[in-house]
Design an enzyme around this catalytic site. Structure first.
Site, PDB file in Angstrom:
ATOM      1  N   ASP A 194      -3.255   9.593 -17.360  1.00  0.00           N
ATOM      2  CA  ASP A 194      -3.511   8.564 -16.352  1.00  0.00           C
ATOM      3  C   ASP A 194      -5.011   8.530 -16.048  1.00  0.00           C
ATOM      4  OD1 ASP A 194      -3.141   6.676 -14.418  1.00  0.00           O
ATOM      5  OD2 ASP A 194      -1.650   7.790 -13.294  1.00  0.00           O
ATOM      6  N   ASP A 195      -5.663   7.407 -16.370  1.00  0.00           N
ATOM      7  CA  ASP A 195      -7.089   7.206 -16.053  1.00  0.00           C
ATOM      8  C   ASP A 195      -8.014   8.176 -16.789  1.00  0.00           C
ATOM      9  OD1 ASP A 195      -6.117   5.305 -14.345  1.00  0.00           O
ATOM     10  OD2 ASP A 195      -6.901   6.189 -12.505  1.00  0.00           O
ATOM     11  N   CYS A 253      -3.111   0.755 -15.416  1.00  0.00           N
ATOM     12  CA  CYS A 253      -2.020   1.642 -15.802  1.00  0.00           C
ATOM     13  C   CYS A 253      -0.685   0.953 -16.001  1.00  0.00           C
ATOM     14  CB  CYS A 253      -1.896   2.787 -14.805  1.00  0.00           C
ATOM     15  SG  CYS A 253      -1.869   2.289 -13.075  1.00  0.00           S
ATOM     16  N   ARG A 268       1.532   0.569 -19.458  1.00  0.00           N
ATOM     17  CA  ARG A 268       2.830   1.215 -19.649  1.00  0.00           C
ATOM     18  C   ARG A 268       3.911   0.196 -19.992  1.00  0.00           C
ATOM     19  NH1 ARG A 268       2.328   6.487 -16.925  1.00  0.00           N
ATOM     20  NH2 ARG A 268       0.097   6.663 -16.567  1.00  0.00           N
ATOM     21  N   LYS A 297       5.234   9.996 -14.317  1.00  0.00           N
ATOM     22  CA  LYS A 297       4.938   8.750 -13.617  1.00  0.00           C
ATOM     23  C   LYS A 297       5.689   7.579 -14.250  1.00  0.00           C
ATOM     24  CE  LYS A 297       1.035   5.556 -12.989  1.00  0.00           C
ATOM     25  NZ  LYS A 297      -0.434   5.435 -12.907  1.00  0.00           N
ATOM     26  N   HIS A 331       6.105   4.011 -12.321  1.00  0.00           N
ATOM     27  CA  HIS A 331       5.201   2.939 -11.869  1.00  0.00           C
ATOM     28  C   HIS A 331       5.536   1.587 -12.473  1.00  0.00           C
ATOM     29  CE1 HIS A 331       0.819   1.954 -10.477  1.00  0.00           C
ATOM     30  NE2 HIS A 331       1.696   1.850  -9.499  1.00  0.00           N
ATOM     31  N   HIS A 365      -5.123  10.913 -12.570  1.00  0.00           N
ATOM     32  CA  HIS A 365      -5.317   9.939 -11.498  1.00  0.00           C
ATOM     33  C   HIS A 365      -5.666  10.697 -10.220  1.00  0.00           C
ATOM     34  CE1 HIS A 365      -4.601   6.716  -8.659  1.00  0.00           C
ATOM     35  NE2 HIS A 365      -4.331   5.874  -9.630  1.00  0.00           N
ATOM     36  N   ASP A 398      -3.610   5.638 -20.482  1.00  0.00           N
ATOM     37  CA  ASP A 398      -3.184   4.276 -20.160  1.00  0.00           C
ATOM     38  C   ASP A 398      -4.351   3.313 -19.976  1.00  0.00           C
ATOM     39  OD1 ASP A 398      -4.086   5.247 -17.733  1.00  0.00           O
ATOM     40  OD2 ASP A 398      -2.168   5.088 -16.701  1.00  0.00           O
ATOM     41  N   ASN A 399      -5.532   3.803 -19.682  1.00  0.00           N
ATOM     42  CA  ASN A 399      -6.725   2.955 -19.558  1.00  0.00           C
ATOM     43  C   ASN A 399      -7.935   3.880 -19.486  1.00  0.00           C
ATOM     44  OD1 ASN A 399      -5.178   2.458 -16.502  1.00  0.00           O
ATOM     45  ND2 ASN A 399      -7.055   3.663 -16.551  1.00  0.00           N
ATOM     46  N   LYS A 441     -12.202   1.450 -15.990  1.00  0.00           N
ATOM     47  CA  LYS A 441     -10.879   0.887 -15.738  1.00  0.00           C
ATOM     48  C   LYS A 441     -11.018  -0.427 -14.955  1.00  0.00           C
ATOM     49  CE  LYS A 441      -6.852   2.040 -12.802  1.00  0.00           C
ATOM     50  NZ  LYS A 441      -6.258   3.110 -11.946  1.00  0.00           N
TER      51      LYS A 441
END
Length: 778
Positions: free
Chosen positions: A52-53, A90, A94, A148, A150, A243, A353-354, A419
């Site tokens: 994540d991030d 994110c 996903r 996660k 989301h 994150h 994810d990014n 991001k």
């Protein structure tokens, strides 16, 4: 011979109950039994691990100095995809990965913290879009998920909501994790196991979420193998790390002490040199210069004051330690697979994810929710986006922190911006893929692939490698066409070109169109959208880091790509654009139910975060607590929030106390409380400037008052409402240190929340669509 059954109904597996004669001929009303689908003998296990991030250069196979030997081993056994790209946020990423559909078609133009009512922001995966898990499950795989999710709209995350968009309804047989976008790694605000909340009064002192998720993943694999030694599994492991808030275990923090005192400029330069040496970019590639765009600027490290450099280095130590811990836990999984003889026949994908995020601002923050989660309108002058905390707390459970954006600049080496941007800093991320038994590398192959691949291609590739046919329908409805293109051919044959040659991108009005060697970028929202003057143009073969805008030299190419972006946008339901932020304000009338007064009772699970926030956000409200307070009784009456911000009402040593955690700054009021039956009231009164005055009343008589409090808003309080104890992450650290969850020892009858009037500065606009539609038809 048929058998006559006279003892009543009995179950027929898969079809409920049956009474009557069992014959060799199937009844017209009961379908003939079909054997369960089995995956082909020798089918590989599949693990997709998503960070994540995390930026392009953080892990060692992509130039990073962070200690990631397990990922280095996976890179050695497999492939490094140097030109893998993703939507720049994110949830859209996903959705694209799990459905194989472009994010807007999949209903995720943004993250599911809005609900404006458009198809591109449905914030639920389409009912006619089978997920990767549903495809693997239909192909005979066990399907597991940890971490996660989301991908459920906020208003449907509470315990009474329909769960048709929760993981188990989207193909996963087991789920354990946090359905929100992020959480504390020491005190997760809400963990779901399958379809139910896991009620945890107090987390163990050594609890750490990355460890817990790994434990659960290994447990799922172990349970499967105890019952079926051959059935392959699909594991989607979606990390909450890294994150914000950035948090790491003490031993991992200590490992990185002093490693980042050289600063982000040096780290970026060293990472880029390693990327060139590794062959990720050709000699002569220019590293994008320091970001200077307004609101995205990075200050040269040497221009910072010594105290700032010392503080900022601590943030990056926490980030690196969290990444290191992910690698350690991945090793636990690969060691288990090796011990059971399954590593060679397991496909492992590792990606992000990014790109890395700039949400920590120019100086970082030790009060994450006062910066990241704060509203973007009319903040008062005394709003503190970085509540001063002891730097020793950075990375630990007491401080919710994020690093300055200079570290995101280093994380995204060699690309520009972050991001949420459509340049490489937002969209280009690392990817590793290995399958030693099925995708062995030829002698002399370094495993680096420069061909373009996109998030939608991942599922198509994995299904192809595993020999699983994608579903043609879901719940009886024909499946939508997907956008993913398998890239297994150029993994095996590095000289082949990518079959995925064109891809649009859009987020909050920022746009881009990739066409082979060309990339057009419209970097800012609110432009006309496709006119020549709003677009930049980059020739990627010579300029992969997008540093030289050649739009003026190729006006026809700019016009062509701008028009093709518009065509792709219409095809992928990109419109309307959220280029003015209005989507964030509009809320459906169905959410009004979540704002209704509610009575809570002791022993009930914690009220979910969003449901709790609707009772108090940017408004006045009252909390009434009915108790029989015996002599010596003590404990928490009601708690809402955690170390990121919240409030807790408790009795101790004969006193009644309200502790208010203002994004890390503790404020308290109190008064003596005599034994007896009482109605204790907290009266929160919304004031101008996003402030609250709070009155503490006992039996209708004011006993204490706090004035001019900064309201808890945005994503705070992040933990929901607990009654009779402070469950999970504590609001008041010192109170928790003395008593833990501090369950109330008297008689607590009930806690009643009454939401009051919304403040004038509350931007929400309730869209009563049913009334509007009625007017149209009238």
């Amino acid at each position: 011979m048929s058998a006559q059954i006279n003892s009543g109904p009995f179950p027929v597996r898969g079809y409920g109950s049956f009474t009557g004669e069992v014959s060799e001929k199937a009844s017209d009303s009961v379908p003939a039994w079909k054997p369960p689908v089995r995956a082909p003998r020798g089918a590989p296990n599949v693990i997709v691990m998503l960070m994540d991030d995390m930026g392009y250069s953080d892990i060692s196979p992509f130039g990073g100095e962070i200690d990631t030997p397990t990922l280095a081993e996976i890179a050695e056994d497999g492939f490094r995809l140097g030109n893998y790209q993703t939507p720049p946020m994110c949830a859209p990423a996903r959705a694209a990965l799990l459905t194989g559909m472009n994010p807007h078609r999949a209903g995720f133009a943004y993250v599911p913290h809005m609900d404006p009512g458009f198809p591109n922001t449905a914030m639920e995966l389409p009912a006619d879009a089978p997920t990767l898990a549903e495809n693997f499950r239909a192909g005979g795989y066990a399907t597991f998920m940890v971490g996660k999710w989301h991908l459920t709209v906020e208003s449907k995350m509470h315990d009474g909501a329909a769960k048709d968009s929760w993981p188990l309804a989207r193909g996963f047989e087991r789920y354990y994790g946090c359905m929100d976008g992020f959480t504390s790694l020491f005190h997760p605000h809400r963990i779901i196991s399958d379809n139910s909340q896991v009620v945890i009064d107090e987390y163990p002192a050594d609890y750490y979420l990355t460890d817990d998720l790994t434990d659960k993943a290994l447990g799922m694999i172990g349970e499967l193998r105890a019952n079926d030694p051959a059935k392959p599994f699909f594991l989607y492991f979606a990390h909450q790390a890294v994150h914000g808030p950035l948090q790491a275990k003490a031993a991992d923090l200590e490992k990185y002490r002093g490693r980042y005192e050289s600063g982000w400029d040096h780290i970026r330069s060293a990472r880029f040199a390693r990327q060139i040496a590794a062959g990720l970019f050709p000699e002569g590639t220019a590293c994008a210069p320091r970001n200077t765009e307004p609101g995205a600027e990075v200050v040269p490290w040497d221009e910072l004051e010594a105290e700032q450099r010392q503080l900022f280095a601590r943030y990056m130590e926490a980030y690196a330690a969290a990444v290191d811990n992910v690698d350690q836990n991945l090793k636990r999984i690969t060691d288990h697979l090796k011990a059971t003889g399954e590593y060679e026949n397991t496909i492992i994908v590792f990606t992000s994810d990014n790109g890395a995020t700039a949400e920590g601002g120019d100086t970082g923050t030790r009060s994450y929710f006062s910066r990241f989660g704060a509203p973007r309108f009319g903040l008062p002058e005394d709003w503190d986006a970085d509540v001063a905390r002891d730097p020793e707390l950075i990375g630990g459970p007491r401080a919710y922190v994020h690093y300055p954006r200079g570290w995101a600049y280093a994380s995204n080496t060699p690309f520009r911006l972050y991001k949420m941007h459509t340049y490489g800093g937002g969209t280009r991320v690392p990817m590793l893929l290995s399958w030693p038994a099925g995708l062995p590398k030829a002698a002399g192959d370094d495993g680096i692939r420069h061909q373009y691949a996109y998030a939608t291609d991942v599922g198509a590739t994995l299904l192809t490698l595993a020999g699983v046919s994608p579903l043609q329908q879901r719940h009886g409805v024909p499946a939508q066409e997907t956008d993913g293109i398998p890239f297994d051919r150029w993994l095996r044959e590095p000289t082949l070109d990518s079959a995925h040659t064109e891809q649009y991108t859009e987020l909050n009005g920022r746009r881009a169109l990739l066409d082979g060697n060309w990339k057009a970028v419209a970097p800012e929202p609110n432009g006309p959208g496709w006119e020549q003057g709003t677009w930049e143009l980059y020739e990627l073969a010579a300029d992969p880091t997008e540093t030289i805008d050649v739009a003026a030299a190729h006006p026809q190419k700019v016009r062509e790509l701008a028009e093709r972006w518009r065509a792709a946008a219409w095809h992928n339901q990109v419109f309307p654009l959220n280029d003015d932020g209005s989507f964030n304000r509009n809320r459906p009338a169905t959410e009004l139910l979540l704002e209704a007064p509610v009575t809570l009772y002791p022993g009930a699970p914690t009220l979910e975060r969003f449901r709790s926030a609707k009772l108090i956000r940017l408004r006045s409200f009252t909390v009434d607590v009915a108790i029989d307070h015996g002599p010596g009784a003590a404990g928490v009456l009601v708690a809402h929030g955690d170390q990121g911000g919240g409030y807790v009402l408790y009795t101790e040593d004969g006193n009644l106390t309200l502790a208010y955690n203002q994004y890390g700054k503790m404020l308290c009021i109190g008064a003596p409380l005599e034994p007896g039956s009482h109605l204790v009231t907290l009266d929160f009164i919304a004031r101008p400037g996003i402030k609250w005055d709070v009155r503490l009343l006992v039996d209708g008589v004011e006993t204490a008052r706090l004035e001019n409090l900064l309201q808890l808003t945005g994503m705070a309080p992040f933990a929901g409402i607990s009654v009779g104890l402070d469950r999970g992450g504590p609001v008041d650290w010192e109170l928790s240190r003395r008593h833990g969850a501090f369950r109330y020892s008297g008689t607590l009858h009930r806690v009643h929340y009454t939401p009051g009037a919304k403040a004038d500065y509350n931007p929400e606009q309730v869209l009563e669509l049913d009334r509007e539609m009625a007017r149209v038809f009238e």
